[in-house]
Design an enzyme around this catalytic site. Sequence first.
Site, PDB file in Angstrom:
ATOM      1  N   PRO A  25       0.838  -1.204   0.000  1.00 42.58           N
ATOM      2  CA  PRO A  25       0.000   0.000   0.000  1.00 42.58           C
ATOM      3  C   PRO A  25       0.873   1.254   0.000  1.00 42.58           C
ATOM      4  O   PRO A  25       1.717   1.427   0.879  1.00 42.58           O
ATOM      5  CB  PRO A  25      -0.801  -0.126   1.303  1.00 42.58           C
ATOM      6  CG  PRO A  25       0.027  -1.027   2.173  1.00 42.58           C
ATOM      7  CD  PRO A  25       0.736  -1.970   1.248  1.00 42.58           C
ATOM      8  N   LEU A  26       0.662   2.104  -0.988  1.00 46.79           N
ATOM      9  CA  LEU A  26       1.527   3.265  -1.188  1.00 46.79           C
ATOM     10  C   LEU A  26       0.671   4.516  -1.374  1.00 46.79           C
ATOM     11  O   LEU A  26       0.025   4.686  -2.410  1.00 46.79           O
ATOM     12  CB  LEU A  26       2.416   3.061  -2.420  1.00 46.79           C
ATOM     13  CG  LEU A  26       3.375   1.868  -2.349  1.00 46.79           C
ATOM     14  CD1 LEU A  26       3.841   1.482  -3.753  1.00 46.79           C
ATOM     15  CD2 LEU A  26       4.560   2.201  -1.467  1.00 46.79           C
ATOM     16  N   THR A  27       0.644   5.373  -0.373  1.00 49.19           N
ATOM     17  CA  THR A  27      -0.145   6.599  -0.462  1.00 49.19           C
ATOM     18  C   THR A  27       0.404   7.505  -1.556  1.00 49.19           C
ATOM     19  O   THR A  27       1.587   7.830  -1.566  1.00 49.19           O
ATOM     20  CB  THR A  27      -0.140   7.343   0.883  1.00 49.19           C
ATOM     21  OG1 THR A  27      -0.816   6.539   1.840  1.00 49.19           O
ATOM     22  CG2 THR A  27      -0.856   8.685   0.778  1.00 49.19           C
ATOM     23  N   ALA A  58      -3.809   3.456   1.237  1.00 46.58           N
ATOM     24  CA  ALA A  58      -4.720   3.567   2.375  1.00 46.58           C
ATOM     25  C   ALA A  58      -5.916   4.430   1.996  1.00 46.58           C
ATOM     26  O   ALA A  58      -5.763   5.512   1.427  1.00 46.58           O
ATOM     27  CB  ALA A  58      -3.982   4.152   3.572  1.00 46.58           C
ATOM     28  N   GLN A 100      -7.135  -1.188   1.288  1.00 45.98           N
ATOM     29  CA  GLN A 100      -6.653  -0.984   2.654  1.00 45.98           C
ATOM     30  C   GLN A 100      -7.521   0.075   3.328  1.00 45.98           C
ATOM     31  O   GLN A 100      -7.607   1.211   2.869  1.00 45.98           O
ATOM     32  CB  GLN A 100      -5.191  -0.547   2.677  1.00 45.98           C
ATOM     33  CG  GLN A 100      -4.626  -0.586   4.102  1.00 45.98           C
ATOM     34  CD  GLN A 100      -3.228  -0.012   4.210  1.00 45.98           C
ATOM     35  OE1 GLN A 100      -3.024   1.164   3.949  1.00 45.98           O
ATOM     36  NE2 GLN A 100      -2.274  -0.836   4.611  1.00 45.98           N
ATOM     37  N   TYR A 179      -1.663   4.852  13.291  1.00 43.28           N
ATOM     38  CA  TYR A 179      -2.991   5.363  12.977  1.00 43.28           C
ATOM     39  C   TYR A 179      -4.011   4.802  13.976  1.00 43.28           C
ATOM     40  O   TYR A 179      -3.640   4.189  14.971  1.00 43.28           O
ATOM     41  CB  TYR A 179      -3.342   5.038  11.525  1.00 43.28           C
ATOM     42  CG  TYR A 179      -2.365   5.697  10.557  1.00 43.28           C
ATOM     43  CD1 TYR A 179      -2.208   7.082  10.539  1.00 43.28           C
ATOM     44  CD2 TYR A 179      -1.571   4.946   9.700  1.00 43.28           C
ATOM     45  CE1 TYR A 179      -1.309   7.692   9.687  1.00 43.28           C
ATOM     46  CE2 TYR A 179      -0.663   5.555   8.842  1.00 43.28           C
ATOM     47  CZ  TYR A 179      -0.535   6.932   8.846  1.00 43.28           C
ATOM     48  OH  TYR A 179       0.369   7.540   8.001  1.00 43.28           O
ATOM     49  N   ARG A 226      -3.233  -5.514   8.890  1.00 37.79           N
ATOM     50  CA  ARG A 226      -1.843  -5.053   8.984  1.00 37.79           C
ATOM     51  C   ARG A 226      -1.587  -4.538  10.395  1.00 37.79           C
ATOM     52  O   ARG A 226      -2.368  -3.734  10.916  1.00 37.79           O
ATOM     53  CB  ARG A 226      -1.569  -3.937   7.977  1.00 37.79           C
ATOM     54  CG  ARG A 226      -0.088  -3.571   7.875  1.00 37.79           C
ATOM     55  CD  ARG A 226       0.137  -2.402   6.939  1.00 37.79           C
ATOM     56  NE  ARG A 226       1.392  -2.538   6.211  1.00 37.79           N
ATOM     57  CZ  ARG A 226       2.118  -1.528   5.760  1.00 37.79           C
ATOM     58  NH1 ARG A 226       1.736  -0.284   5.983  1.00 37.79           N
ATOM     59  NH2 ARG A 226       3.230  -1.747   5.091  1.00 37.79           N
ATOM     60  N   GLY A 316       7.364  -2.119  -2.140  1.00 37.85           N
ATOM     61  CA  GLY A 316       6.849  -0.759  -2.131  1.00 37.85           C
ATOM     62  C   GLY A 316       7.430   0.136  -3.202  1.00 37.85           C
ATOM     63  O   GLY A 316       6.983   0.138  -4.352  1.00 37.85           O
TER      64      GLY A 316
END
Length: 347
Positions: A25-27, A58, A100, A179, A226, A316
């Site tokens: 997962p890569l913002t 995310a 995610q 988070y 996660r 990633g």
Amino acid sequence: MTDILFTPVALNERIELKNRILMAPLTRCMADDALVPTQAMVDYYARRADAGLIISEATIIRPDGQGYPNTPGIFTQAQIAGWRKVTDAVHENGGKIFAQLWHTGRVAHPHFWGGTEVIAPSAVGVEGTVPRMRELTYLVPREATALEIAQLVEDYAKAAENAIEAGFDGVEIHGANGYMIDEFLHYDSNRRDDEFGGSPENMVRFPLQVVDAVTSRIGAARTALRISPAAYFNIQPDLRDRAVFDLLLSELDTRELAYLHGGIFDDSVHYDYLDGRVSEYLRSHSRHTLVGVGGYDAETAAAAIATNKFDVIAIGRPFIANHDYVARVREGAEIKPYSDELLPVLY
């Protein structure tokens, strides 16, 4: 040799992956102002469908979960429709994709939804400013009430339901990296003295409620989690956290999951309070399919799988620089290096 990366793996009877290379997962901050996925996102994900599984950037479950600009949501019909274009494109290219699910907790900022306050496990703030919007200083959050925690559980479950409507193959609950869910699991960020804090039994209550609500809504075969036992992003270490994660993993072992993802930044680090690396800790405390992440390349990923540290590896930054990363690894071609200039920064 990297041949082991190209062996298929079944997460369960419902989901089989064609290879063991996951896209982490890569913002990317590429959604529009209504947090709807854009055509650029459709193209971005579709080009990376060779991964055994794509884990989406995310994606926030409700408006007050936003902590970064232009991060996509999955709580409106427009957002669901936008994600449907993404998932259709990935599936047309032979890929699989999980959403995610994310609430940023105390690093959210009301600037994004026009509010005045932020909620978190406890009224303990973090220092600093919002990335890419340095004029915004973090607020001290208000401690969430029991009713608000119950609503959060429902909102995670609804977001999971929305993800399936949007065509995702499953969801990964983001319970890591400082988070909202992760904040309940650490003594530094959770200083409550009610049923959600003060002891491992209480601190794991909300995360497990989220897992149970999501699996009840969409099924355990489509639900992953996660966690980050030692990735202290915006959280100060506390030796007591070990007992919290010991209990969490024990409880998770009584539940079915598609996989468990170790949300760490560097798996070469030895943590005394975990008696080793995070990968070793997770393998010795969990029966679930393990997804590794944390600075791996193709060779080190293959070695980690071959030695049973992980079952699959999430890659990633190389996936940002190389949309055809899987093909390059298979062919032994050069991997272009990642650069921060490639697009928005990675979180």
